[in-house]
Motif scaffolding. Sequence first.
Motif, PDB file in Angstrom:
ATOM      1  N   ALA A  79       0.811  -1.222   0.000  1.00 17.93           N
ATOM      2  CA  ALA A  79       0.000   0.000   0.000  1.00 17.93           C
ATOM      3  C   ALA A  79       0.841   1.267   0.000  1.00 17.93           C
ATOM      4  CB  ALA A  79      -0.934  -0.002   1.208  1.00 17.93           C
ATOM      5  N   THR A  80       2.119   1.145   0.371  1.00 23.06           N
ATOM      6  CA  THR A  80       3.011   2.305   0.425  1.00 23.06           C
ATOM      7  C   THR A  80       3.606   2.588  -0.956  1.00 23.06           C
ATOM      8  OG1 THR A  80       3.566   1.955   2.752  1.00 23.06           O
ATOM      9  CG2 THR A  80       5.168   3.162   1.433  1.00 23.06           C
ATOM     10  N   THR A  81       3.763   3.860  -1.294  1.00 20.64           N
ATOM     11  CA  THR A  81       4.335   4.239  -2.587  1.00 20.64           C
ATOM     12  C   THR A  81       5.731   3.642  -2.741  1.00 20.64           C
ATOM     13  OG1 THR A  81       3.088   6.311  -2.562  1.00 20.64           O
ATOM     14  CG2 THR A  81       4.967   6.173  -4.072  1.00 20.64           C
ATOM     15  N   PRO A  82       5.990   2.917  -3.820  1.00 21.73           N
ATOM     16  CA  PRO A  82       7.304   2.273  -3.995  1.00 21.73           C
ATOM     17  C   PRO A  82       8.431   3.298  -4.079  1.00 21.73           C
ATOM     18  CG  PRO A  82       5.669   1.363  -5.525  1.00 21.73           C
ATOM     19  CD  PRO A  82       5.042   2.577  -4.901  1.00 21.73           C
ATOM     20  N   GLY A  83       9.610   2.894  -3.624  1.00 27.10           N
ATOM     21  CA  GLY A  83      10.815   3.709  -3.760  1.00 27.10           C
ATOM     22  C   GLY A  83      10.888   4.903  -2.835  1.00 27.10           C
ATOM     23  N   THR A  84      10.130   4.901  -1.745  1.00 29.19           N
ATOM     24  CA  THR A  84      10.103   6.061  -0.846  1.00 29.19           C
ATOM     25  C   THR A  84      10.753   5.792   0.504  1.00 29.19           C
ATOM     26  OG1 THR A  84       7.887   5.432  -0.052  1.00 29.19           O
ATOM     27  CG2 THR A  84       8.002   6.982  -1.900  1.00 29.19           C
ATOM     28  N   SER A  85      11.398   4.657   0.667  1.00 27.95           N
ATOM     29  CA  SER A  85      11.899   4.277   1.993  1.00 27.95           C
ATOM     30  C   SER A  85      12.924   5.263   2.551  1.00 27.95           C
ATOM     31  CB  SER A  85      12.507   2.871   1.949  1.00 27.95           C
ATOM     32  OG  SER A  85      13.577   2.806   1.015  1.00 27.95           O
ATOM     33  N   SER A  86      13.649   5.990   1.681  1.00 26.83           N
ATOM     34  CA  SER A  86      14.645   6.952   2.160  1.00 26.83           C
ATOM     35  C   SER A  86      14.015   8.285   2.578  1.00 26.83           C
ATOM     36  CB  SER A  86      15.689   7.217   1.069  1.00 26.83           C
ATOM     37  OG  SER A  86      15.093   7.849  -0.058  1.00 26.83           O
ATOM     38  N   GLU A  87      12.721   8.465   2.312  1.00 33.34           N
ATOM     39  CA  GLU A  87      12.064   9.743   2.575  1.00 33.34           C
ATOM     40  C   GLU A  87      11.586   9.881   4.013  1.00 33.34           C
ATOM     41  OE1 GLU A  87      10.477  10.134  -2.050  1.00 33.34           O
ATOM     42  OE2 GLU A  87       9.046  10.089  -0.399  1.00 33.34           O
ATOM     43  N   TYR A  88      11.567   8.774   4.744  1.00 25.32           N
ATOM     44  CA  TYR A  88      11.062   8.786   6.119  1.00 25.32           C
ATOM     45  C   TYR A  88      11.812   7.747   6.959  1.00 25.32           C
ATOM     46  CZ  TYR A  88       8.599   4.881   3.996  1.00 25.32           C
ATOM     47  OH  TYR A  88       8.305   3.735   3.303  1.00 25.32           O
ATOM     48  N   SER A  89      11.713   7.893   8.263  1.00 23.90           N
ATOM     49  CA  SER A  89      12.202   6.876   9.185  1.00 23.90           C
ATOM     50  C   SER A  89      11.162   6.702  10.280  1.00 23.90           C
ATOM     51  CB  SER A  89      13.561   7.254   9.779  1.00 23.90           C
ATOM     52  OG  SER A  89      13.483   8.477  10.502  1.00 23.90           O
ATOM     53  N   ILE A  90      11.015   5.457  10.741  1.00 23.42           N
ATOM     54  CA  ILE A  90       9.951   5.123  11.678  1.00 23.42           C
ATOM     55  C   ILE A  90      10.572   4.468  12.906  1.00 23.42           C
ATOM     56  CG2 ILE A  90       7.805   3.838  12.007  1.00 23.42           C
ATOM     57  CD1 ILE A  90       7.531   3.810   8.954  1.00 23.42           C
ATOM     58  N   ASP A 107       9.623  10.369  11.135  1.00 21.20           N
ATOM     59  CA  ASP A 107      10.410  11.514  10.685  1.00 21.20           C
ATOM     60  C   ASP A 107      10.439  11.554   9.158  1.00 21.20           C
ATOM     61  OD1 ASP A 107      11.296  12.260  13.342  1.00 21.20           O
ATOM     62  OD2 ASP A 107      12.596  10.507  13.269  1.00 21.20           O
ATOM     63  N   PHE A 108      10.191  12.757   8.593  1.00 21.40           N
ATOM     64  CA  PHE A 108      10.264  12.950   7.142  1.00 21.40           C
ATOM     65  C   PHE A 108      11.428  13.882   6.809  1.00 21.40           C
ATOM     66  CE2 PHE A 108       5.901  11.669   7.805  1.00 21.40           C
ATOM     67  CZ  PHE A 108       5.653  10.841   6.732  1.00 21.40           C
ATOM     68  N   THR A 109      12.200  13.531   5.782  1.00 21.50           N
ATOM     69  CA  THR A 109      13.354  14.312   5.349  1.00 21.50           C
ATOM     70  C   THR A 109      13.033  14.987   4.019  1.00 21.50           C
ATOM     71  OG1 THR A 109      14.852  12.761   6.442  1.00 21.50           O
ATOM     72  CG2 THR A 109      15.811  14.259   4.822  1.00 21.50           C
ATOM     73  N   PHE A 110      12.910  16.309   4.047  1.00 20.81           N
ATOM     74  CA  PHE A 110      12.514  17.084   2.866  1.00 20.81           C
ATOM     75  C   PHE A 110      13.434  16.810   1.682  1.00 20.81           C
ATOM     76  CE2 PHE A 110      12.966  20.846   0.202  1.00 20.81           C
ATOM     77  CZ  PHE A 110      11.658  21.193  -0.075  1.00 20.81           C
ATOM     78  N   ALA A 111      14.753  16.844   1.913  1.00 19.99           N
ATOM     79  CA  ALA A 111      15.722  16.728   0.821  1.00 19.99           C
ATOM     80  C   ALA A 111      15.647  15.376   0.116  1.00 19.99           C
ATOM     81  CB  ALA A 111      17.136  16.967   1.350  1.00 19.99           C
ATOM     82  N   ASN A 112      15.104  14.357   0.766  1.00 20.65           N
ATOM     83  CA  ASN A 112      15.059  13.018   0.183  1.00 20.65           C
ATOM     84  C   ASN A 112      13.770  12.733  -0.578  1.00 20.65           C
ATOM     85  OD1 ASN A 112      17.519  12.591   1.348  1.00 20.65           O
ATOM     86  ND2 ASN A 112      16.796  11.250   2.971  1.00 20.65           N
TER      87      ASN A 112
END
Length: 265
Positions: A79-90, A107-112
Amino acid sequence: MRNNIIKIFMLCISLVLMQSCDPDLVVFDPDNGQTALSFGETVYNLSIPEENLTIEIPVNITTRSNSARDFNVVVDEEATTPGTSSEYSIGSVSIPAGEYSGTLAVDFTFANIGGMDGETKDLVINLVAPDGGATYNDVATITYFREIICNDLELEVVSDIFGTETGYTITDDQGNVVAGVEPGDMFPGNFCTQLTYTESITLPDGDYTFTILDSFGDGMIAQNNACGPDDIIGTYRLSCSIIVHAQGGGASVGAAESTDFSVNP
């Protein structure tokens, strides 16, 4: 019968922040020490700013403990958008000692965050049932997008027949003119064929007013028998990426038409 009603009532009290009590939803028994976890909020829509963003999702639990407890979550990969694992940390669910509720930090990282401006992504998180326990309201969906940071604006003006009547100004919130072209300088002359004027304008963050000008006072519309019987209508558009700060044209312009806008409000 009376004992069953009392038991259901006690179970409802133990479901912290639960909005309704339906005996069919009860899949645990806190009287026997069984633990159940649930999200306190399950739907989020977020704009991720340039300085990054951390959200804390509330998590409820049906039992208390004398010591702090951590519980696991997993990302629903389908269900999660593919290829986005570097954009957040849980992190993990953290329940303080003696409490019936805690939080899950994301946590979401804007630059990623990749993709086009305005493109939304989905992050779907599932609670993992503790050993011997259960979960309910256990899926949190976060829809997010990267905030658009845009200081490089594009102006496009399409003339009517009388292009020499058209000009524009941009003023800041103090009334200072920070950009502009006087009527007569935007287009080289008056033609039956419409002309297009474009300009790149860089503005610092702040509040501004865009004004389109028509020196004759009849707006960006003209009819001239030498050019045919149909009205020729001029237009304007001031934009930055997918953000449209001002647009219009035609007779509504009159002698001038102004639009207030903000850059990275």
